[in-house]
Design a protein around this motif. Structure first.
Motif, PDB file in Angstrom:
ATOM      1  N   ASP A  57       0.863  -1.184   0.000  1.00  0.00           N
ATOM      2  CA  ASP A  57       0.000   0.000   0.000  1.00  0.00           C
ATOM      3  C   ASP A  57       0.897   1.232   0.000  1.00  0.00           C
ATOM      4  O   ASP A  57       1.676   1.434   0.925  1.00  0.00           O
ATOM      5  CB  ASP A  57      -0.900  -0.010   1.246  1.00  0.00           C
ATOM      6  CG  ASP A  57      -1.891   1.139   1.276  1.00  0.00           C
ATOM      7  OD1 ASP A  57      -1.948   1.937   0.313  1.00  0.00           O
ATOM      8  OD2 ASP A  57      -2.614   1.249   2.283  1.00  0.00           O
ATOM      9  N   GLY A  58       0.807   2.025  -1.049  1.00  0.00           N
ATOM     10  CA  GLY A  58       1.616   3.230  -1.150  1.00  0.00           C
ATOM     11  C   GLY A  58       0.832   4.431  -0.672  1.00  0.00           C
ATOM     12  O   GLY A  58      -0.267   4.705  -1.165  1.00  0.00           O
ATOM     13  N   LEU A  59       1.378   5.153   0.295  1.00  0.00           N
ATOM     14  CA  LEU A  59       0.738   6.368   0.805  1.00  0.00           C
ATOM     15  C   LEU A  59       1.213   7.544  -0.038  1.00  0.00           C
ATOM     16  O   LEU A  59       2.399   7.863  -0.072  1.00  0.00           O
ATOM     17  CB  LEU A  59       1.065   6.582   2.279  1.00  0.00           C
ATOM     18  CG  LEU A  59       0.430   7.817   2.923  1.00  0.00           C
ATOM     19  CD1 LEU A  59      -1.098   7.739   2.860  1.00  0.00           C
ATOM     20  CD2 LEU A  59       0.905   7.951   4.363  1.00  0.00           C
ATOM     21  N   PHE A  60       0.284   8.166  -0.740  1.00  0.00           N
ATOM     22  CA  PHE A  60       0.574   9.293  -1.624  1.00  0.00           C
ATOM     23  C   PHE A  60       0.558  10.583  -0.837  1.00  0.00           C
ATOM     24  O   PHE A  60      -0.288  10.794   0.021  1.00  0.00           O
ATOM     25  CB  PHE A  60      -0.484   9.352  -2.732  1.00  0.00           C
ATOM     26  CG  PHE A  60      -0.361  10.544  -3.634  1.00  0.00           C
ATOM     27  CD1 PHE A  60       0.666  10.630  -4.543  1.00  0.00           C
ATOM     28  CD2 PHE A  60      -1.285  11.576  -3.566  1.00  0.00           C
ATOM     29  CE1 PHE A  60       0.776  11.731  -5.389  1.00  0.00           C
ATOM     30  CE2 PHE A  60      -1.188  12.670  -4.398  1.00  0.00           C
ATOM     31  CZ  PHE A  60      -0.147  12.752  -5.311  1.00  0.00           C
ATOM     32  N   GLY A  61       1.525  11.449  -1.122  1.00  0.00           N
ATOM     33  CA  GLY A  61       1.564  12.771  -0.515  1.00  0.00           C
ATOM     34  C   GLY A  61       1.897  13.811  -1.564  1.00  0.00           C
ATOM     35  O   GLY A  61       2.690  13.552  -2.477  1.00  0.00           O
ATOM     36  N   ILE A  62       1.293  14.989  -1.446  1.00  0.00           N
ATOM     37  CA  ILE A  62       1.576  16.067  -2.386  1.00  0.00           C
ATOM     38  C   ILE A  62       1.474  17.396  -1.652  1.00  0.00           C
ATOM     39  O   ILE A  62       0.636  17.572  -0.782  1.00  0.00           O
ATOM     40  CB  ILE A  62       0.630  16.026  -3.611  1.00  0.00           C
ATOM     41  CG1 ILE A  62       1.089  17.021  -4.680  1.00  0.00           C
ATOM     42  CG2 ILE A  62      -0.803  16.238  -3.194  1.00  0.00           C
ATOM     43  CD1 ILE A  62       0.472  16.786  -6.038  1.00  0.00           C
ATOM     44  N   SER A  63       2.371  18.286  -2.003  1.00  0.00           N
ATOM     45  CA  SER A  63       2.377  19.629  -1.442  1.00  0.00           C
ATOM     46  C   SER A  63       2.717  20.587  -2.576  1.00  0.00           C
ATOM     47  O   SER A  63       3.721  20.388  -3.274  1.00  0.00           O
ATOM     48  CB  SER A  63       3.412  19.719  -0.324  1.00  0.00           C
ATOM     49  OG  SER A  63       3.492  21.031   0.169  1.00  0.00           O
ATOM     50  N   MET A  64       1.891  21.603  -2.746  1.00  0.00           N
ATOM     51  CA  MET A  64       2.076  22.511  -3.861  1.00  0.00           C
ATOM     52  C   MET A  64       1.714  23.925  -3.420  1.00  0.00           C
ATOM     53  O   MET A  64       0.772  24.114  -2.658  1.00  0.00           O
ATOM     54  CB  MET A  64       1.184  22.077  -5.024  1.00  0.00           C
ATOM     55  CG  MET A  64       1.557  22.666  -6.346  1.00  0.00           C
ATOM     56  SD  MET A  64       0.691  21.881  -7.714  1.00  0.00           S
ATOM     57  CE  MET A  64       1.458  20.275  -7.751  1.00  0.00           C
ATOM     58  N   PHE A  65       2.458  24.911  -3.910  1.00  0.00           N
ATOM     59  CA  PHE A  65       2.149  26.298  -3.591  1.00  0.00           C
ATOM     60  C   PHE A  65       0.742  26.643  -4.074  1.00  0.00           C
ATOM     61  O   PHE A  65       0.362  26.279  -5.202  1.00  0.00           O
ATOM     62  CB  PHE A  65       3.160  27.250  -4.222  1.00  0.00           C
ATOM     63  CG  PHE A  65       4.489  27.264  -3.536  1.00  0.00           C
ATOM     64  CD1 PHE A  65       4.619  27.677  -2.225  1.00  0.00           C
ATOM     65  CD2 PHE A  65       5.622  26.857  -4.217  1.00  0.00           C
ATOM     66  CE1 PHE A  65       5.848  27.686  -1.592  1.00  0.00           C
ATOM     67  CE2 PHE A  65       6.862  26.863  -3.593  1.00  0.00           C
ATOM     68  CZ  PHE A  65       6.972  27.282  -2.277  1.00  0.00           C
ATOM     69  N   PRO A  66      -0.051  27.351  -3.274  1.00  0.00           N
ATOM     70  CA  PRO A  66      -1.439  27.658  -3.634  1.00  0.00           C
ATOM     71  C   PRO A  66      -1.604  28.381  -4.973  1.00  0.00           C
ATOM     72  O   PRO A  66      -2.614  28.193  -5.639  1.00  0.00           O
ATOM     73  CB  PRO A  66      -1.922  28.541  -2.484  1.00  0.00           C
ATOM     74  CG  PRO A  66      -1.074  28.150  -1.327  1.00  0.00           C
ATOM     75  CD  PRO A  66       0.276  27.800  -1.913  1.00  0.00           C
ATOM     76  N   LYS A  67      -0.628  29.159  -5.385  1.00  0.00           N
ATOM     77  CA  LYS A  67      -0.797  29.886  -6.645  1.00  0.00           C
ATOM     78  C   LYS A  67      -0.878  28.949  -7.853  1.00  0.00           C
ATOM     79  O   LYS A  67      -1.292  29.354  -8.929  1.00  0.00           O
ATOM     80  CB  LYS A  67       0.297  30.931  -6.837  1.00  0.00           C
ATOM     81  CG  LYS A  67       1.668  30.393  -7.168  1.00  0.00           C
ATOM     82  CD  LYS A  67       2.643  31.549  -7.350  1.00  0.00           C
ATOM     83  CE  LYS A  67       3.980  31.116  -7.873  1.00  0.00           C
ATOM     84  NZ  LYS A  67       4.862  32.245  -8.103  1.00  0.00           N
ATOM     85  N   PHE A  68      -0.511  27.670  -7.669  1.00  0.00           N
ATOM     86  CA  PHE A  68      -0.576  26.692  -8.751  1.00  0.00           C
ATOM     87  C   PHE A  68      -1.835  25.821  -8.687  1.00  0.00           C
ATOM     88  O   PHE A  68      -2.054  25.005  -9.562  1.00  0.00           O
ATOM     89  CB  PHE A  68       0.668  25.808  -8.749  1.00  0.00           C
ATOM     90  CG  PHE A  68       1.930  26.578  -8.995  1.00  0.00           C
ATOM     91  CD1 PHE A  68       2.233  27.065 -10.258  1.00  0.00           C
ATOM     92  CD2 PHE A  68       2.804  26.852  -7.957  1.00  0.00           C
ATOM     93  CE1 PHE A  68       3.387  27.793 -10.482  1.00  0.00           C
ATOM     94  CE2 PHE A  68       3.964  27.569  -8.174  1.00  0.00           C
ATOM     95  CZ  PHE A  68       4.257  28.040  -9.440  1.00  0.00           C
ATOM     96  N   TRP A  69      -2.633  25.990  -7.641  1.00  0.00           N
ATOM     97  CA  TRP A  69      -3.865  25.226  -7.514  1.00  0.00           C
ATOM     98  C   TRP A  69      -4.839  25.629  -8.620  1.00  0.00           C
ATOM     99  O   TRP A  69      -4.886  26.771  -9.039  1.00  0.00           O
ATOM    100  CB  TRP A  69      -4.530  25.459  -6.171  1.00  0.00           C
ATOM    101  CG  TRP A  69      -3.737  24.999  -4.984  1.00  0.00           C
ATOM    102  CD1 TRP A  69      -2.565  24.308  -4.974  1.00  0.00           C
ATOM    103  CD2 TRP A  69      -4.050  25.246  -3.613  1.00  0.00           C
ATOM    104  NE1 TRP A  69      -2.130  24.095  -3.693  1.00  0.00           N
ATOM    105  CE2 TRP A  69      -3.021  24.668  -2.834  1.00  0.00           C
ATOM    106  CE3 TRP A  69      -5.081  25.895  -2.969  1.00  0.00           C
ATOM    107  CZ2 TRP A  69      -3.022  24.716  -1.444  1.00  0.00           C
ATOM    108  CZ3 TRP A  69      -5.076  25.947  -1.584  1.00  0.00           C
ATOM    109  CH2 TRP A  69      -4.058  25.348  -0.846  1.00  0.00           C
ATOM    110  N   GLY A  70      -5.628  24.679  -9.094  1.00  0.00           N
ATOM    111  CA  GLY A  70      -6.651  24.977 -10.085  1.00  0.00           C
ATOM    112  C   GLY A  70      -6.137  25.178 -11.496  1.00  0.00           C
ATOM    113  O   GLY A  70      -6.867  25.618 -12.373  1.00  0.00           O
ATOM    114  N   LYS A  71      -4.867  24.853 -11.745  1.00  0.00           N
ATOM    115  CA  LYS A  71      -4.270  25.047 -13.065  1.00  0.00           C
ATOM    116  C   LYS A  71      -3.855  23.731 -13.708  1.00  0.00           C
ATOM    117  O   LYS A  71      -3.166  23.721 -14.714  1.00  0.00           O
ATOM    118  CB  LYS A  71      -3.074  25.986 -12.964  1.00  0.00           C
ATOM    119  CG  LYS A  71      -3.469  27.351 -12.448  1.00  0.00           C
ATOM    120  CD  LYS A  71      -2.309  28.293 -12.345  1.00  0.00           C
ATOM    121  CE  LYS A  71      -2.847  29.577 -11.758  1.00  0.00           C
ATOM    122  NZ  LYS A  71      -1.982  30.675 -11.843  1.00  0.00           N
ATOM    123  N   GLY A  72      -4.251  22.623 -13.099  1.00  0.00           N
ATOM    124  CA  GLY A  72      -3.922  21.320 -13.652  1.00  0.00           C
ATOM    125  C   GLY A  72      -2.610  20.747 -13.155  1.00  0.00           C
ATOM    126  O   GLY A  72      -2.308  19.579 -13.437  1.00  0.00           O
TER     127      GLY A  72
END
Length: 142
Positions: A57-72
């Motif tokens: 079972d692989g636990l996925f994690g992601i962290s991204m700057f909010p200015k890139f949210w909603g852009k694919g």
């Protein structure tokens, strides 16, 4: 738009860098996300497989700057990482833990009540996941 509280902005660059380094070292795979057009750092995503032989079972994690949210960017990085986990690591499941405010969660499988203090209030933590045959049916057979 969500209000950001001081608790989430406490600057601790050295500790943050150390925590990212530890997270990367403890991950089975770790990807840095860079914007193609500008080579700008966008964020990171990872898969951690605690029991690669038994449960896979692989636990996925992601962290991204909010200015890139909603852009694919989140979708593309997540798809690439999850696909890689199934094909290269041979996991049978990829799991994701999210806060209830994250409406992009695939499907709720479990709920940990009042798990995260976010923007001045408690939010439940949700568990979700996708199995290898579900992923293959959705994306490999098109």
């Amino acid at each position: 738009m969500r209000e950001v509280t001081a608790e989430s902005l406490t600057p601790q660059p050295t500790k943050y860098k150390e925590s990212l380094k530890t997270l990367a070292e403890n991950s089975t795979i770790w990807f840095t996300i860079i914007l193609r057009e500008t080579n700008e750092f966008v964020g990171q995503c990872s898969i951690k497989v605690a029991e690669p032989v038994k449960n896979r079972d692989g636990l996925f994690g992601i962290s991204m700057f909010p200015k890139f949210w909603g852009k694919g960017c989140v979708t593309e990085a997540a798809w690439f990482t999850v696909d890689h986990a199934f094909k290269a690591l041979g996991v049978q499941r990829v799991s994701l833990n999210v806060s209830e405010g994250n409406k992009a969660a695939i499907a709720e499988e479990g709920r940990k009540r009042r798990a995260n203090w976010i923007d001045g209030h408690w939010e439940d933590g949700l568990s979700t996941g996708v199995l290898d045959e579900e992923w293959a049916e959705r994306y490999w057979n098109q």
